[in-house]
Design a protein around this motif. Structure first.
Motif, PDB file in Angstrom:
ATOM      1  N   TRP A 119      -5.301  -2.165  -5.343  1.00  0.00           N
ATOM      2  CA  TRP A 119      -5.399  -1.629  -6.766  1.00  0.00           C
ATOM      3  C   TRP A 119      -4.086  -0.957  -7.306  1.00  0.00           C
ATOM      4  N   THR A 120      -4.032  -1.242  -8.492  1.00  0.00           N
ATOM      5  CA  THR A 120      -2.832  -0.716  -9.349  1.00  0.00           C
ATOM      6  C   THR A 120      -3.437   0.532 -10.144  1.00  0.00           C
ATOM      7  N   LEU A 121      -3.307   1.621  -9.657  1.00  0.00           N
ATOM      8  CA  LEU A 121      -3.998   2.857 -10.200  1.00  0.00           C
ATOM      9  C   LEU A 121      -2.721   3.673 -11.125  1.00  0.00           C
ATOM     10  N   PRO A 122      -3.231   3.468 -12.446  1.00  0.00           N
ATOM     11  CA  PRO A 122      -2.232   4.404 -13.150  1.00  0.00           C
ATOM     12  C   PRO A 122      -2.112   5.830 -12.836  1.00  0.00           C
ATOM     13  N   VAL A 123      -0.766   6.521 -12.851  1.00  0.00           N
ATOM     14  CA  VAL A 123      -0.629   7.542 -12.456  1.00  0.00           C
ATOM     15  C   VAL A 123       0.554   8.358 -13.219  1.00  0.00           C
ATOM     16  N   THR A 124       0.722   9.611 -13.187  1.00  0.00           N
ATOM     17  CA  THR A 124       1.883  10.371 -13.877  1.00  0.00           C
ATOM     18  C   THR A 124       3.021  10.444 -12.997  1.00  0.00           C
ATOM     19  N   THR A 125       4.146  10.820 -13.534  1.00  0.00           N
ATOM     20  CA  THR A 125       5.355  10.931 -12.967  1.00  0.00           C
ATOM     21  C   THR A 125       5.193  12.335 -12.191  1.00  0.00           C
ATOM     22  N   ALA A 126       4.579  13.164 -12.620  1.00  0.00           N
ATOM     23  CA  ALA A 126       4.345  14.479 -11.679  1.00  0.00           C
ATOM     24  C   ALA A 126       3.402  14.061 -10.554  1.00  0.00           C
ATOM     25  N   PRO A 156      -0.713   3.821 -25.209  1.00  0.00           N
ATOM     26  CA  PRO A 156      -0.213   4.695 -26.230  1.00  0.00           C
ATOM     27  C   PRO A 156      -0.652   6.102 -26.066  1.00  0.00           C
ATOM     28  N   GLY A 157      -0.232   7.208 -26.001  1.00  0.00           N
ATOM     29  CA  GLY A 157      -0.709   8.438 -25.820  1.00  0.00           C
ATOM     30  C   GLY A 157      -1.130   8.851 -24.308  1.00  0.00           C
ATOM     31  N   SER A 158      -1.068   8.061 -23.439  1.00  0.00           N
ATOM     32  CA  SER A 158      -1.338   8.469 -21.848  1.00  0.00           C
ATOM     33  C   SER A 158      -0.136   9.070 -21.364  1.00  0.00           C
ATOM     34  N   ASN A 159      -0.451   9.821 -20.217  1.00  0.00           N
ATOM     35  CA  ASN A 159       0.544  10.696 -19.576  1.00  0.00           C
ATOM     36  C   ASN A 159       0.890   9.583 -18.229  1.00  0.00           C
ATOM     37  N   CYS A 160       0.109   8.637 -18.188  1.00  0.00           N
ATOM     38  CA  CYS A 160       0.379   7.779 -16.946  1.00  0.00           C
ATOM     39  C   CYS A 160       1.416   6.744 -17.266  1.00  0.00           C
ATOM     40  N   ASP A 161       2.434   6.776 -16.453  1.00  0.00           N
ATOM     41  CA  ASP A 161       3.571   6.049 -16.661  1.00  0.00           C
ATOM     42  C   ASP A 161       4.134   5.175 -15.620  1.00  0.00           C
ATOM     43  N   HIS A 162       3.250   5.162 -14.372  1.00  0.00           N
ATOM     44  CA  HIS A 162       3.565   4.762 -13.226  1.00  0.00           C
ATOM     45  C   HIS A 162       2.318   3.978 -12.663  1.00  0.00           C
ATOM     46  N   LEU A 163       2.373   3.093 -11.784  1.00  0.00           N
ATOM     47  CA  LEU A 163       1.215   2.534 -11.064  1.00  0.00           C
ATOM     48  C   LEU A 163       1.370   2.432  -9.579  1.00  0.00           C
ATOM     49  N   LEU A 164       0.474   3.385  -9.063  1.00  0.00           N
ATOM     50  CA  LEU A 164       0.449   3.437  -7.601  1.00  0.00           C
ATOM     51  C   LEU A 164      -0.469   2.676  -6.932  1.00  0.00           C
ATOM     52  N   LEU A 200       0.874  -1.295  -0.041  1.00  0.00           N
ATOM     53  CA  LEU A 200       0.126   0.091   0.082  1.00  0.00           C
ATOM     54  C   LEU A 200       0.722   1.172   0.247  1.00  0.00           C
ATOM     55  N   GLU A 201       0.454   2.125  -1.006  1.00  0.00           N
ATOM     56  CA  GLU A 201       1.182   3.659  -0.985  1.00  0.00           C
ATOM     57  C   GLU A 201       2.431   3.354  -1.528  1.00  0.00           C
ATOM     58  N   ARG A 202       3.008   2.318  -2.312  1.00  0.00           N
ATOM     59  CA  ARG A 202       4.234   2.331  -3.121  1.00  0.00           C
ATOM     60  C   ARG A 202       3.927   2.542  -4.415  1.00  0.00           C
ATOM     61  N   SER A 203       4.791   2.469  -5.246  1.00  0.00           N
ATOM     62  CA  SER A 203       4.563   2.776  -6.823  1.00  0.00           C
ATOM     63  C   SER A 203       5.637   1.948  -7.501  1.00  0.00           C
ATOM     64  N   MET A 204       5.439   1.853  -8.818  1.00  0.00           N
ATOM     65  CA  MET A 204       6.047   0.974  -9.668  1.00  0.00           C
ATOM     66  C   MET A 204       6.072   1.687 -10.890  1.00  0.00           C
ATOM     67  N   PRO A 205       7.444   1.911 -11.563  1.00  0.00           N
ATOM     68  CA  PRO A 205       7.552   2.749 -12.883  1.00  0.00           C
ATOM     69  C   PRO A 205       7.057   1.530 -14.041  1.00  0.00           C
ATOM     70  N   ILE A 206       6.513   2.160 -15.181  1.00  0.00           N
ATOM     71  CA  ILE A 206       6.072   1.021 -15.945  1.00  0.00           C
ATOM     72  C   ILE A 206       7.107   1.207 -16.919  1.00  0.00           C
ATOM     73  N   GLY A 207       7.722   2.365 -17.458  1.00  0.00           N
ATOM     74  CA  GLY A 207       8.628   2.528 -18.271  1.00  0.00           C
ATOM     75  C   GLY A 207       8.351   3.017 -19.721  1.00  0.00           C
ATOM     76  N   GLU A 208       6.997   3.299 -19.737  1.00  0.00           N
ATOM     77  CA  GLU A 208       6.224   3.708 -21.010  1.00  0.00           C
ATOM     78  C   GLU A 208       4.761   3.929 -20.644  1.00  0.00           C
TER      79      GLU A 208
END
Length: 192
Positions: free
Chosen positions: A152-159, A119-127, A107-115
């Motif tokens: 839950w693995t929520l797609p989020v942005t780098t920001a 395609p076209g999404s700003n979300c490149d991490h999973l929270l 809980l409350e950790r994140s994972m970079p997707i690397g892309e």
């Protein structure tokens, strides 16, 4: 597959089917391939179609608990998406490998997707968050000899990840609420 792993995967599948009663549920056996297979040897991804509980698709891992449980407790993961796509099955396999392969998620950790998430999404991490779209009924899954928690693995942005690092998880979740974020929208604007 060992008996304990079979029973655990069956318990997760049964739990998901009961929770999503009235939805189609497809079981996809996912082989991570040579060199990775041993990390989550019996990985399955449960693909849940839209139905009475949700008009979105849900993708749920089954196999992480068996690979990582400690004292009967472990995790599985759910992702919610706008469509059925092989991309989301592959992302769930990526999450399982990341979690079981040395980068233990919680809980409350994140994972970079690397892309981008898609395609076209700003979300490149999973929270990793509580499964707000589905609630504690899905989150708490009994398995033989223990309990799996489905997060839950929520797609989020780098920001958004940077904002969370500076201001905390709760502050980020409040931004999502204030912006009335639609978590299944791959093209949503960043809230941070």
């Amino acid at each position: 597959m060992s008996d304990a792993r079979v029973l655990a995967a069956e318990a997760v599948e049964s739990h998901v089917r009961a929770f999503f009663e009235g939805h189609s549920v497809e079981v996809v056996d996912y082989d991570l391939g040579p060199g990775r297979r041993e990390v989550v040897p019996d990985l399955r991804v449960l693909v849940v179609g839209p139905g009475p509980r949700s008009d979105s698709w849900a993708y749920v891992t089954a196999g992480c608990w068996a690979a990582m449980e400690k004292d009967g407790h472990g995790l599985e993961f759910v992702m919610t998406a706008h469509v059925r796509d092989q991309r989301f099955i592959e992302l769930m396999a990526m999450i399982a490998y990341y979690h079981c392969g040395g980068h233990q998620l919680d809980l409350e950790r994140s994972m970079p997707i690397g892309e981008p998430w898609v395609p076209g999404s700003n979300c490149d991490h999973l929270l990793i968050s509580l499964p707000y779209l589905h609630g504690p009924e899905l989150e708490h899954c009994p398995v033989p000899g223990g309990h799996a928690r489905i997060l839950w693995t929520l797609p989020v942005t780098t920001a958004e990840i940077e904002f969370r690092r500076r201001h905390g998880h709760e502050e980020l979740e409040q931004l999502f609420d204030k912006a009335e974020t639609i978590p299944t929208d791959p093209f949503r604007a960043s809230v941070a």
